[in-house]
Design a protein around this motif. Structure first.
Motif, PDB file in Angstrom:
ATOM      1  N   TRP A 184     -31.229  52.314 -78.787  1.00 14.90           N
ATOM      2  CA  TRP A 184     -30.806  51.194 -77.956  1.00 14.90           C
ATOM      3  C   TRP A 184     -31.872  50.786 -76.947  1.00 14.90           C
ATOM      4  CZ3 TRP A 184     -26.101  48.629 -78.436  1.00 14.90           C
ATOM      5  CH2 TRP A 184     -25.195  49.192 -79.348  1.00 14.90           C
ATOM      6  N   GLU A 185     -33.093  51.198 -77.152  1.00 15.75           N
ATOM      7  CA  GLU A 185     -34.167  50.958 -76.184  1.00 15.75           C
ATOM      8  C   GLU A 185     -34.345  49.481 -75.854  1.00 15.75           C
ATOM      9  OE1 GLU A 185     -39.035  51.101 -76.042  1.00 15.75           O
ATOM     10  OE2 GLU A 185     -37.974  52.149 -77.651  1.00 15.75           O
ATOM     11  N   LEU A 186     -34.165  48.604 -76.842  1.00 16.05           N
ATOM     12  CA  LEU A 186     -34.408  47.170 -76.651  1.00 16.05           C
ATOM     13  C   LEU A 186     -33.129  46.387 -76.360  1.00 16.05           C
ATOM     14  CD1 LEU A 186     -36.983  46.628 -79.547  1.00 16.05           C
ATOM     15  CD2 LEU A 186     -37.450  46.911 -77.100  1.00 16.05           C
ATOM     16  N   SER A 187     -32.026  47.086 -76.155  1.00 19.53           N
ATOM     17  CA  SER A 187     -30.755  46.399 -75.905  1.00 19.53           C
ATOM     18  C   SER A 187     -30.764  45.676 -74.567  1.00 19.53           C
ATOM     19  CB  SER A 187     -29.593  47.402 -75.955  1.00 19.53           C
ATOM     20  OG  SER A 187     -29.726  48.390 -74.949  1.00 19.53           O
ATOM     21  N   THR A 188     -30.007  44.580 -74.506  1.00 20.35           N
ATOM     22  CA  THR A 188     -29.922  43.787 -73.282  1.00 20.35           C
ATOM     23  C   THR A 188     -28.778  42.790 -73.435  1.00 20.35           C
ATOM     24  OG1 THR A 188     -31.211  42.426 -71.730  1.00 20.35           O
ATOM     25  CG2 THR A 188     -31.524  41.997 -74.073  1.00 20.35           C
ATOM     26  N   LEU A 189     -28.572  41.972 -72.428  1.00 18.95           N
ATOM     27  CA  LEU A 189     -27.683  40.822 -72.584  1.00 18.95           C
ATOM     28  C   LEU A 189     -28.529  39.699 -73.163  1.00 18.95           C
ATOM     29  CD1 LEU A 189     -25.571  40.766 -69.291  1.00 18.95           C
ATOM     30  CD2 LEU A 189     -25.160  42.027 -71.415  1.00 18.95           C
ATOM     31  N   GLY A 190     -28.086  39.145 -74.273  1.00 22.42           N
ATOM     32  CA  GLY A 190     -28.903  38.132 -74.909  1.00 22.42           C
ATOM     33  C   GLY A 190     -28.115  37.297 -75.891  1.00 22.42           C
ATOM     34  N   HIS A 191     -28.826  36.693 -76.803  1.00 21.30           N
ATOM     35  CA  HIS A 191     -28.205  35.804 -77.773  1.00 21.30           C
ATOM     36  C   HIS A 191     -27.854  36.591 -79.032  1.00 21.30           C
ATOM     37  CE1 HIS A 191     -27.292  32.320 -80.184  1.00 21.30           C
ATOM     38  NE2 HIS A 191     -27.482  31.531 -79.131  1.00 21.30           N
ATOM     39  N   PRO A 192     -26.600  36.548 -79.471  1.00 20.59           N
ATOM     40  CA  PRO A 192     -26.195  37.367 -80.617  1.00 20.59           C
ATOM     41  C   PRO A 192     -26.937  37.056 -81.912  1.00 20.59           C
ATOM     42  CG  PRO A 192     -24.492  35.764 -80.042  1.00 20.59           C
ATOM     43  CD  PRO A 192     -25.480  35.758 -78.925  1.00 20.59           C
ATOM     44  N   PHE A 193     -27.393  35.813 -82.084  1.00 19.64           N
ATOM     45  CA  PHE A 193     -28.061  35.473 -83.339  1.00 19.64           C
ATOM     46  C   PHE A 193     -29.406  36.174 -83.480  1.00 19.64           C
ATOM     47  CE2 PHE A 193     -25.757  31.086 -83.246  1.00 19.64           C
ATOM     48  CZ  PHE A 193     -24.547  31.731 -83.501  1.00 19.64           C
TER      49      PHE A 193
END
Length: 351
Positions: A234-243
């Protein structure tokens, strides 16, 4: 999962095992030595180790040693998001402890449970038959839709990223990361960066928790069933665009099959293998999300190839500097130009 573990003497010996055992015994309930450690052979970013004690088996994931790019190797973010997802429909390992004291073993690390199951590295999943393959792809689609349907506020993750203008910010971030790890000028990357900047779609207001590296080999499947029991890395996880997550996984449809690095599905008879087409996979995701379709799909795909190329360049630069986790990391640098060229061929679909 155990099949991906190999002894790596230099990296294991670099860990102060007795010091680590004492620390974990004092900070993790039920942890007690003696301690046996081996290194997982997969993973280019954060070195990951299997820790065995007489009563339990754990996984330790640490930042790599040496100088790190800003915001990279965020094991503390991994720990936070997996903690938040513990009781959701998104399967994650149980996490036990985060150590932010970099002096203990030379970098920040966290401890999580060891999940016994299957990890597959080839997108065609040759280890199973066609019906199982179909079920596994549908399961990956289900988990992705479940991830993007989570209530961010109720999980305490409303501050986990900046909502809005996701692709603009990501383009700036990964261009910066690429520049920081650039070892030579690559014409296709320069052309791609320019095209992405000119083709940015207007922000549509969609915000979700995104994994950032959603692909087959970051999942552990049940030992026998076509069920994901743990979504990793999950290192690159964030709040973002699902697409972004959807396009990132769909890259495998556009990548050549048969290679020993980043093997894809291009050129295979995926219908006979029980694997859905890109169009069918996207349509199933849209059905689960309750949306009619996706505009600007070529942009999302091309951006995913760009980001992957930037990530790969970073791995190659760390190898050049002697800080990569995987001994094959240096050879990945040769993939940057082909990835950018593929992205530009996809860009032509947008016109």
């Amino acid at each position: 999962m155990s099949e991906t573990v190999k002894e790596s003497r230099s990296s294991v010996e670099a860990l102060p095992l007795e010091k680590l055992r004492e620390y974990l015994s004092a900070n993790v309930e039920g942890f007690s030595g003696p301690l046996k450690v081996s290194k997982f052979s997969g993973g280019q970013s954060n070195p990951t180790f299997k820790l065995e004690t007489p009563s339990n088996t754990y996984v330790l994931r640490r930042q790599p040693p040496g100088k790190l790019l800003k915001s990279a190797h965020a094991v503390d973010r991994e720990y936070r998001v997996m903690s938040a997802l513990a009781d959701t429909d998104v399967p994650v390992p149980k996490v036990f402890h985060l150590c932010e004291d970099r002096d203990l073993i030379g970098s920040m690390f966290y401890l999580m449970e060891y999940c016994e199951g299957r990890i597959f590295w080839n997108a065609s999943i040759p280890e199973v038959d066609a019906p199982a393959r179909s079920a596994m792809y549908d399961e990956m689609n289900r988990v992705l839709a479940a991830l993007h349907s989570l209530d961010i506020d109720s999980l305490g993750l409303s501050d986990y990223g900046r909502p809005g203008n996701y692709f603009q910010r990501q383009l700036e971030r990964w261009t910066g990361q690429y520049r920081a790890s650039e070892t030579q000028s690559i014409a296709a990357m320069e052309e791609l960066i320019e095209w992405l900047g000119s083709a940015l779609p207007e922000d549509d207001g969609r915000v979700a928790l995104v994994h950032g590296d959603y692909r087959l080999d970051n999942m552990i499947f049940h030992p026998k069933e076509p069920k994901v029991i743990a979504l990793l890395d999950w290192e690159l996880s964030t709040l973002g665009h699902p697409f972004a997550d959807l396009a990132y996984q769909c890259m495998q449809m556009r990548m050549p099959a048969g290679g020993d690095k980043m093997s894809g599905l291009l050129g295979l008879d995926i219908a006979s293998l029980g694997i859905p087409s890109e169009q069918a996979y996207v349509a199933k995701y849209c059905e689960r999300m309750g949306i009619e379709g996706i505009d600007h799909w070529p942009f999302y795909l091309a951006f995913s190839f760009f980001r992957l190329a930037a990530i790969v360049q970073g791995v190659a630069k760390r190898a050049q500097d002697g800080n990569a986790s995987n001994r094959n990391a240096a050879s990945l640098g040769a993939l940057v130009a082909p990835l950018a060229q593929t992205a530009m061929s996809i860009a032509s679909e947008a016109s």
